[in-house]
Write a protein that holds these residues in place. Structure first.
Motif, PDB file in Angstrom:
ATOM      1  N   ASN A   1      -4.661 -12.763  -7.986  1.00 18.28           N
ATOM      2  CA  ASN A   1      -4.341 -13.317  -6.669  1.00 18.28           C
ATOM      3  C   ASN A   1      -3.788 -12.301  -5.687  1.00 18.28           C
ATOM      4  O   ASN A   1      -3.429 -12.686  -4.571  1.00 18.28           O
ATOM      5  CB  ASN A   1      -3.336 -14.466  -6.829  1.00 18.28           C
ATOM      6  N   GLU A   2      -3.708 -11.043  -6.075  1.00 18.16           N
ATOM      7  CA  GLU A   2      -3.127 -10.022  -5.209  1.00 18.16           C
ATOM      8  C   GLU A   2      -4.015  -8.777  -5.195  1.00 18.16           C
ATOM      9  O   GLU A   2      -4.866  -8.602  -6.081  1.00 18.16           O
ATOM     10  CB  GLU A   2      -1.724  -9.634  -5.705  1.00 18.16           C
ATOM     11  N   PRO A   3      -3.838  -7.899  -4.205  1.00 18.11           N
ATOM     12  CA  PRO A   3      -4.567  -6.631  -4.229  1.00 18.11           C
ATOM     13  C   PRO A   3      -4.247  -5.830  -5.490  1.00 18.11           C
ATOM     14  O   PRO A   3      -3.122  -5.859  -5.979  1.00 18.11           O
ATOM     15  CB  PRO A   3      -4.055  -5.917  -2.974  1.00 18.11           C
ATOM     16  N   TRP A   4      -5.228  -5.126  -5.994  1.00 19.12           N
ATOM     17  CA  TRP A   4      -5.019  -4.337  -7.212  1.00 19.12           C
ATOM     18  C   TRP A   4      -4.374  -2.989  -6.912  1.00 19.12           C
ATOM     19  O   TRP A   4      -3.629  -2.466  -7.731  1.00 19.12           O
ATOM     20  CB  TRP A   4      -6.360  -4.105  -7.908  1.00 19.12           C
ATOM     21  N   TRP A   5      -4.698  -2.410  -5.770  1.00 18.84           N
ATOM     22  CA  TRP A   5      -4.249  -1.068  -5.431  1.00 18.84           C
ATOM     23  C   TRP A   5      -3.193  -1.141  -4.335  1.00 18.84           C
ATOM     24  O   TRP A   5      -3.383  -1.814  -3.325  1.00 18.84           O
ATOM     25  CB  TRP A   5      -5.411  -0.220  -4.917  1.00 18.84           C
ATOM     26  N   HIS A   6      -2.088  -0.417  -4.538  1.00 19.66           N
ATOM     27  CA  HIS A   6      -1.026  -0.351  -3.541  1.00 19.66           C
ATOM     28  C   HIS A   6      -0.625   1.109  -3.348  1.00 19.66           C
ATOM     29  O   HIS A   6      -0.198   1.770  -4.297  1.00 19.66           O
ATOM     30  CB  HIS A   6       0.199  -1.151  -3.990  1.00 19.66           C
ATOM     31  N   LEU A   7      -0.755   1.592  -2.132  1.00 16.56           N
ATOM     32  CA  LEU A   7      -0.348   2.952  -1.788  1.00 16.56           C
ATOM     33  C   LEU A   7       0.798   2.841  -0.794  1.00 16.56           C
ATOM     34  O   LEU A   7       0.661   2.196   0.251  1.00 16.56           O
ATOM     35  CB  LEU A   7      -1.524   3.707  -1.163  1.00 16.56           C
ATOM     36  N   SER A   8       1.937   3.433  -1.122  1.00 14.11           N
ATOM     37  CA  SER A   8       3.103   3.321  -0.248  1.00 14.11           C
ATOM     38  C   SER A   8       3.726   4.693  -0.018  1.00 14.11           C
ATOM     39  O   SER A   8       3.589   5.604  -0.846  1.00 14.11           O
ATOM     40  CB  SER A   8       4.143   2.368  -0.846  1.00 14.11           C
ATOM     41  N   HIS A   9       4.421   4.804   1.109  1.00 13.72           N
ATOM     42  CA  HIS A   9       5.029   6.079   1.490  1.00 13.72           C
ATOM     43  C   HIS A   9       6.375   5.802   2.140  1.00 13.72           C
ATOM     44  O   HIS A   9       6.514   4.900   2.971  1.00 13.72           O
ATOM     45  CB  HIS A   9       4.114   6.827   2.473  1.00 13.72           C
ATOM     46  N   HIS A  10       7.361   6.596   1.750  1.00 11.70           N
ATOM     47  CA  HIS A  10       8.693   6.485   2.356  1.00 11.70           C
ATOM     48  C   HIS A  10       9.313   7.862   2.424  1.00 11.70           C
ATOM     49  O   HIS A  10       9.514   8.523   1.411  1.00 11.70           O
ATOM     50  CB  HIS A  10       9.593   5.549   1.547  1.00 11.70           C
ATOM     51  N   ASP A  11       9.574   8.296   3.654  1.00 13.71           N
ATOM     52  CA  ASP A  11      10.195   9.606   3.881  1.00 13.71           C
ATOM     53  C   ASP A  11      11.576   9.364   4.470  1.00 13.71           C
ATOM     54  O   ASP A  11      11.716   9.010   5.646  1.00 13.71           O
ATOM     55  CB  ASP A  11       9.333  10.431   4.845  1.00 13.71           C
ATOM     56  N   GLY A  12      12.608   9.518   3.645  1.00 13.79           N
ATOM     57  CA  GLY A  12      13.967   9.267   4.097  1.00 13.79           C
ATOM     58  C   GLY A  12      14.418  10.212   5.184  1.00 13.79           C
ATOM     59  O   GLY A  12      15.290   9.871   5.989  1.00 13.79           O
TER      60      GLY A  12
ATOM     61  N   SER B   1       3.811  11.101  -5.999  1.00 18.81           N
ATOM     62  CA  SER B   1       3.502  12.420  -5.452  1.00 18.81           C
ATOM     63  C   SER B   1       4.573  13.431  -5.847  1.00 18.81           C
ATOM     64  O   SER B   1       5.711  13.063  -6.160  1.00 18.81           O
ATOM     65  CB  SER B   1       3.401  12.343  -3.926  1.00 18.81           C
ATOM     66  N   PRO B   2       4.227  14.722  -5.845  1.00 23.95           N
ATOM     67  CA  PRO B   2       5.217  15.746  -6.224  1.00 23.95           C
ATOM     68  C   PRO B   2       6.479  15.718  -5.378  1.00 23.95           C
ATOM     69  O   PRO B   2       7.561  16.037  -5.876  1.00 23.95           O
ATOM     70  CB  PRO B   2       4.438  17.060  -6.023  1.00 23.95           C
ATOM     71  N   ASN B   3       6.386  15.334  -4.110  1.00 24.13           N
ATOM     72  CA  ASN B   3       7.584  15.292  -3.266  1.00 24.13           C
ATOM     73  C   ASN B   3       8.312  13.953  -3.346  1.00 24.13           C
ATOM     74  O   ASN B   3       9.284  13.728  -2.620  1.00 24.13           O
ATOM     75  CB  ASN B   3       7.236  15.616  -1.809  1.00 24.13           C
ATOM     76  N   GLN B   4       7.834  13.054  -4.213  1.00 21.91           N
ATOM     77  CA  GLN B   4       8.472  11.753  -4.463  1.00 21.91           C
ATOM     78  C   GLN B   4       8.427  10.815  -3.259  1.00 21.91           C
ATOM     79  O   GLN B   4       9.107   9.789  -3.243  1.00 21.91           O
ATOM     80  CB  GLN B   4       9.940  11.936  -4.896  1.00 21.91           C
ATOM     81  N   LYS B   5       7.604  11.109  -2.269  1.00 21.77           N
ATOM     82  CA  LYS B   5       7.563  10.275  -1.071  1.00 21.77           C
ATOM     83  C   LYS B   5       6.454   9.220  -1.113  1.00 21.77           C
ATOM     84  O   LYS B   5       6.535   8.210  -0.413  1.00 21.77           O
ATOM     85  CB  LYS B   5       7.380  11.151   0.175  1.00 21.77           C
ATOM     86  N   SER B   6       5.423   9.456  -1.903  1.00 22.11           N
ATOM     87  CA  SER B   6       4.277   8.545  -1.948  1.00 22.11           C
ATOM     88  C   SER B   6       4.064   8.030  -3.363  1.00 22.11           C
ATOM     89  O   SER B   6       4.273   8.768  -4.334  1.00 22.11           O
ATOM     90  CB  SER B   6       3.007   9.241  -1.457  1.00 22.11           C
ATOM     91  N   THR B   7       3.628   6.780  -3.458  1.00 20.50           N
ATOM     92  CA  THR B   7       3.378   6.156  -4.759  1.00 20.50           C
ATOM     93  C   THR B   7       2.079   5.366  -4.704  1.00 20.50           C
ATOM     94  O   THR B   7       1.805   4.671  -3.716  1.00 20.50           O
ATOM     95  CB  THR B   7       4.526   5.204  -5.140  1.00 20.50           C
ATOM     96  N   LEU B   8       1.293   5.486  -5.752  1.00 27.80           N
ATOM     97  CA  LEU B   8       0.104   4.658  -5.911  1.00 27.80           C
ATOM     98  C   LEU B   8       0.289   3.791  -7.141  1.00 27.80           C
ATOM     99  O   LEU B   8       0.599   4.297  -8.223  1.00 27.80           O
ATOM    100  CB  LEU B   8      -1.150   5.510  -6.072  1.00 27.80           C
TER     101      LEU B   8
END
Length: 250
Positions: free
Chosen positions: A63-74, A49-56
């Motif tokens: 054997n694992e999920p194909w899609w991973h959406l993660s978010h980290h707001d320091g 994401s533009p604010n660098q907080k979210s990643t897809l």
């Protein structure tokens, strides 16, 4: 005479197969301004994401999920993630990413993520378990120290799962609600001939319909244009009012 192509209209949508990943990835990159890494030696896509907080991350794995959406707001300490199996229809994943990139995202409040399920006459129990009217989708909510997580599974038969979705503790309810709304939407989804090859047709209703080729080709660009316009029309953030200048005294 305009050229026409056949597309399959499939319902229920949660058993329609994955569809075109660009419905999510191209929309995030071109419509929502997410940057992407490029590694030609790896079959994966990583968008930030533009604010660098979210990643897809889209990474095929047997054997694992194909899609991973993660978010980290320091700054706020907000951390959450969601994952989706390779068979998850892209329309369901796009509902989540569209909600996340909505300029009004932080202002939206959701009291009950299951509201759309109940309206669609799904069985939603007070303990957080739910199921579709045909029994092909089941879900449960877990409670960890007052924070909820969700696991959703779609199956063709009792022991034949099609996809799993997982929302971790801390996932904003507005994103879970967006997924549930897309999940319960009775509107069929479209698939090309290529996207239906080899996909099980049990438990689904499939109807072929001709569409102008130009209209089919414009579906994704129009989606991207809509998201881009939504982002560009966002009003600028409200700046704090500066304190009044000190009065000059003689």
């Amino acid at each position: 005479m305009s050229i026409k192509v056949e597309q399959a209209l499939i319902s229920p949508r949660y058993l329609a197969g994955p569809g075109d990943p660009a419905w999510v990835t191209a929309a995030l990159h071109e419509g929502a301004g997410w940057s992407h890494g490029h590694d030609p030696l790896m079959p994966r896509v990583v968008l930030t994401s533009p604010n660098q907080k979210s990643t897809l991350r889209l990474e095929p794995d047997l054997n694992e999920p194909w899609w991973h959406l993660s978010h980290h707001d320091g700054r706020t300490g907000s951390v959450w993630n969601a994952s989706f199996g390779g068979g998850t229809p892209v329309e369901l994943i796009a509902a989540v990413t569209d909600a996340l990139t909505d300029p009004d995202y932080h202002a939206r409040k959701v009291a009950d993520p299951y509201q759309s399920l109940r309206r669609a006459r799904w069985d939603a129990a007070p303990n957080g378990q739910f199921s579709s009217p045909d029994g092909r989708v089941t879900g449960e909510r877990f409670n960890f120290s007052g924070s909820h997580s969700w696991r959703i599974t779609a199956t063709l038969d009792e022991d034949d799962p099609v996809w799993h979705a997982w929302f971790s503790a801390g996932t904003p309810p507005v994103l879970v609600a967006a997924f549930m709304q897309a999940l319960a939407d009775p509107e069929p989804v479209r698939r090309s001939h290529e996207q239906t090859i080899g996909f099980p047709r049990r438990r689904i209703t499939l109807r072929w319909q001709e569409w102008p080729a130009e209209r089919v080709a414009r579906a994704l660009p129009e989606r991207i244009e809509h998201l881009a316009a939504r982002r560009l029309n966002t009003p600028p953030p409200t700046l704090p009012t500066p304190p009044p200048a000190p009065r000059r005294t003689r």
